[in-house]
Write an enzyme that holds these catalytic residues in place. Structure first.
Site, short mmCIF file in Angstrom:
data_model
loop_
_atom_site.label_atom_id
_atom_site.label_comp_id
_atom_site.label_asym_id
_atom_site.label_seq_id
_atom_site.Cartn_x
_atom_site.Cartn_y
_atom_site.Cartn_z
N GLU A 1 -37.75 1.92 10.06
CA GLU A 1 -37.72 3.45 9.89
C GLU A 1 -38.93 4.09 10.14
OE1 GLU A 1 -35.30 5.93 9.55
OE2 GLU A 1 -37.10 7.43 9.64
N GLY B 1 -27.00 19.25 4.21
CA GLY B 1 -26.22 20.09 3.42
C GLY B 1 -25.27 19.27 2.67
N GLU C 1 -19.38 28.33 8.48
CA GLU C 1 -19.82 27.84 6.99
C GLU C 1 -20.67 28.92 6.35
OE1 GLU C 1 -18.94 23.36 8.04
OE2 GLU C 1 -21.06 24.00 7.90
N HIS D 1 -26.94 19.74 14.47
CA HIS D 1 -25.88 18.63 14.65
C HIS D 1 -26.02 18.05 15.87
CE1 HIS D 1 -22.94 20.70 11.63
NE2 HIS D 1 -23.99 20.16 10.89
N GLY E 1 -24.85 8.96 15.98
CA GLY E 1 -24.56 10.21 16.70
C GLY E 1 -24.73 10.24 18.23
N ASN F 1 -18.64 19.33 11.04
CA ASN F 1 -19.98 18.61 10.72
C ASN F 1 -19.73 17.15 10.77
OD1 ASN F 1 -19.10 20.71 8.61
ND2 ASN F 1 -21.18 20.94 8.31
P1 FAD Z 1 -29.86 10.40 11.61
O1 FAD Z 1 -29.25 10.46 10.41
O2 FAD Z 1 -30.63 11.42 12.50
O3 FAD Z 1 -30.97 9.10 11.35
C1 FAD Z 1 -32.09 8.73 12.41
C2 FAD Z 1 -32.94 8.14 11.87
O4 FAD Z 1 -33.62 7.26 12.71
C3 FAD Z 1 -33.80 8.79 11.39
O5 FAD Z 1 -34.34 8.74 10.00
C4 FAD Z 1 -35.13 8.89 12.07
O6 FAD Z 1 -36.48 9.17 11.49
C5 FAD Z 1 -35.06 7.44 12.66
N1 FAD Z 1 -35.79 7.33 14.12
C6 FAD Z 1 -35.86 8.06 15.18
N2 FAD Z 1 -36.52 7.47 16.00
C7 FAD Z 1 -37.02 6.38 15.64
C8 FAD Z 1 -37.61 5.22 15.90
N3 FAD Z 1 -38.05 5.26 17.48
N4 FAD Z 1 -38.11 4.07 15.45
C9 FAD Z 1 -37.70 4.17 13.97
N5 FAD Z 1 -36.90 5.15 13.34
C10 FAD Z 1 -36.74 6.07 14.13
N6 FAD Z 1 -23.99 16.75 8.94
C11 FAD Z 1 -22.82 16.83 8.08
O7 FAD Z 1 -21.83 16.09 8.45
N7 FAD Z 1 -22.81 17.89 7.00
C12 FAD Z 1 -23.86 18.61 6.85
O8 FAD Z 1 -23.65 19.47 5.79
C13 FAD Z 1 -24.99 18.48 7.64
N8 FAD Z 1 -26.22 19.57 7.25
C14 FAD Z 1 -27.15 19.20 7.79
C15 FAD Z 1 -28.21 19.89 7.78
C16 FAD Z 1 -29.50 19.71 8.25
C17 FAD Z 1 -30.68 20.56 7.85
C18 FAD Z 1 -29.60 18.79 9.36
C19 FAD Z 1 -30.84 18.55 10.13
C20 FAD Z 1 -28.61 18.11 9.68
C21 FAD Z 1 -27.44 18.28 8.95
N9 FAD Z 1 -26.23 17.45 9.25
C22 FAD Z 1 -25.05 17.75 8.38
C23 FAD Z 1 -26.32 16.57 10.61
C24 FAD Z 1 -26.41 15.10 10.14
O9 FAD Z 1 -27.29 14.98 8.98
C25 FAD Z 1 -26.44 14.21 11.10
O10 FAD Z 1 -25.59 14.33 12.03
C26 FAD Z 1 -26.52 12.70 10.64
O11 FAD Z 1 -27.82 12.52 10.07
C27 FAD Z 1 -26.84 11.87 11.97
O12 FAD Z 1 -26.86 10.71 11.73
P2 FAD Z 1 -27.28 9.56 12.58
O13 FAD Z 1 -26.82 8.33 12.10
O14 FAD Z 1 -27.02 9.88 14.21
O15 FAD Z 1 -28.80 9.60 12.77
#
Ligand code: FAD
Length: 496
Positions: A35, A115, A352, A437, A465, A475
């Site tokens: 990470e 959130g 929302e 998102h 995602g 969301n």
């Molecule tokens: P992520 O959760 O984005 O995780 C990816 C991880 O990989 C991160 O920790 C990043 O640092 C790491 N990474 C990236 N590149 C590398 C690399 N090259 N090497 C090592 N590590 C790396 N969704 C909801 O459903 N409900 C909500 O209320 C909501 N509110 C939100 C509010 C905010 C402010 C934000 C920013 C997002 C919100 N979301 C919400 C969206 C939700 O958080 C995301 O859709 C979700 O986190 C995506 O999951 P993921 O597994 O695709 O990747």
């Protein structure tokens, strides 16, 4: 250490990554999670792990000189944004032309900053987005599993109706009702039991203490407390924070990755080469797509599908701000965790109701609208700059703005109110230039097979995602979690 081999590597630690790590660990597969952000476990000088929104410091943002909160100011106050020291803070805004993408940085990914709204998509829309996924199985098995594992809970309605901290949401409901629109309460991973104890003064304040966006010190069941803690508890999973994967190549039997380890100040500690048999990309829409595109364009994995980078969308995100009448205040106490949405079934919008936790009365109602915009962007790779680019124009956001504006114009008309132009910067009432998102870039059944296996590269998987083609209508994290559960179950059964 150089040359280390592990059975499985998971890149990133957000939803898709965390699910994969836990299920691999439970299956007895030695797994290393890399990470790029820090582990958010040690308190700062103020005794807190995270800073709040009103007093942001170096913990707030990923290597910035100034915070970049989406709400720029209200009235004459620069409420939100401050100069800070460059550090491995928890929130990043990745800026492309015309689109800033907010992402979490740290062990737990987006779960640290978001959130917490945990919404299962409308089944008909899910079936449109994922025509090849067995919806019966998703809705009977994987969504319920995700909801349980994420500890999704709902706000007790009597408390919602009575508390000062959701007056802002009830006001928006009243105003929407005058225009003929209904609302719905949204489930969350923030413990409402905890939030009620915060109000009674029996627990430290987090949601009721302007915490979200830069992390919650209490109350929120983020991935580091759930999936990832359980994964480490299997004894088979190790998490290496502050390790950014920069390169993926193939070996005779699996994959090799390069990871750059940094300190919290950004100093390079080491560049490591690691090999594995199975490689799971869970770096999010931006992170996983970047690794795949770079690998294809530099010739490391030349046979990756043409569709890598395609199908990106911001889930139709638009934010908007309205001004309320002086006799209808929003309340200066506002829970930072949103729980209510206005629904517009005709325009396909859910708006929302977001807090403005400024600690003073602002008369502002803020909305995060999720709209069903069919436009898609695409990622490209710039080899000279070694950088991911996003091809997305403001014009592509126009259907989202039109839908949200259609709804909120009626709310304004029914209440004799107007928009606010001082909230997002640039004198606009609708913010269509950033999103929370990001979805797509390695879409299921295009770049991968029906279970996230990258086409042409055995034992290489996308788990996050990036699999979702740009839009879900709600969301996304419950869907990302449920899909990851479904996919890893099949992969464990067939490939390991
Ligand atoms: P992520 O959760 O984005 O995780 C990816 C991880 O990989 C991160 O920790 C990043 O640092 C790491 N990474 C990236 N590149 C590398 C690399 N090259 N090497 C090592 N590590 C790396 N969704 C909801 O459903 N409900 C909500 O209320 C909501 N509110 C939100 C509010 C905010 C402010 C934000 C920013 C997002 C919100 N979301 C919400 C969206 C939700 O958080 C995301 O859709 C979700 O986190 C995506 O999951 P993921 O597994 O695709 O990747």
């Amino acid at each position: 250490a150089a040359g280390t081999h592990v059975p499985a590597i998971v890149v990133g630690s957000g939803y898709g990554a965390a699910v994969s790590a836990l299920r691999l660990g439970q299956a007895g597969v030695g797994t290393l999670v890399l990470e790029m952000g820090r582990a958010w476990t040690t308190p700062g000088p103020d005794g807190k792990v995270f800073c709040d929104m009103l007093n942001p410091d170096r913990r707030s943002m990923w290597f910035r000189d100034r915070t970049e909160a989406p709400v720029d100011g209200v009235l004459f106050l620069d409420l939100a944004n401050r100069p800070i020291r460059r550090w491995a803070g928890v929130l990043d805004r990745v800026q492309f032309p015309g689109m800033g993408v907010y992402v979490g940085r740290g062990v737990g990914g987006g779960s640290l900053v978001n959130g917490g709204m945990a919404v299962v998509p409308d089944r008909a829309y899910f079936e449109q987005v994922f025509p090849t996924v067995d919806a019966d199985e998703m809705y009977s098995t994987w969504f319920p599993l995700a909801n349980r594992a994420l500890r999704v809970n709902s706000i007790p309605e009597p408390w919602f109706e009575g508390t000062d901290h959701y007056r802002y949401a009830r006001l928006s409901r009243t105003l929407a009702g005058r225009a003929g629109y209904g609302t719905r309460l949204l489930p969350n991973v923030y413990s409402f039991e905890h939030m009620m104890r915060e109000e009674r003064g029996e627990a430290p304040k987090s949601a009721l203490g302007t915490e979200v966006l830069y992390g919650n010190n209490h109350g929120k069941f983020s991935l580091d407390k759930g999936y990832l803690a359980q994964a480490v508890g299997t004894g088979n999973v190790t998490i290496a924070p502050l390790h950014r994967v920069t390169r993926v190549t193939r070996t005779a039997t699996g994959y090799a990755i390069t990871a750059r380890q940094i300190t919290e100040d950004g100093t390079l500690v080491a560049e490591k080469q690691l090999t594995c048999d199975h490689l799971f990309l869970g770096a999010g829409s931006l992170g996983s797509t970047e690794l795949l595109l770079r690998a294809r364009e530099t010739g490391d994995l030349p046979d990756l599908p043409d569709e890598v980078g395609e199908g990106w969308g911001p889930n139709g995100n638009v934010m908007a701000a309205r001004n309320n009448n002086l006799h209808e205040p929003t309340g200066f106490k506002q829970s930072a965790i949103p729980v209510l949405a206005i629904t517009d079934p005709v325009r396909d919008v859910i708006a929302e109701i977001a807090p403005v936790p400024a600690g003073i009365e602002t008369y502002v109602s803020l909305y995060l609208a999720i709209t069903r915009n069919p436009n898609r962007g695409r990622f490209t790779y710039d080899p000279a700059a070694d950088r991911l680019d996003l091809q997305w124009t403001r014009a592509q956001a126009a259907p989202s703005v039109a839908a949200a504006k259609g709804l909120l114009d009626e709310v304004n008309a029914a209440n004799g109110t107007t928009y606010r132009y001082d909230v997002f910067g640039g004198g606009k009432a609708f913010a269509d230039d950033f999103c929370y998102h990001p979805l797509g870039g390695a879409v299921l059944d295009r770049v991968t097979d029906g279970h996230g296996r990258v086409r042409g590269y055995p034992n290489l998987y996308v788990t996050d995602g990036a699999l979702v083609p740009g839009s879900l209508g709600v969301n996304p994290f419950v869907t990302i979690t449920a899909l990851a559960e479904r996919n890893i179950a099949r992969v464990l059964a067939d490939d390991l």
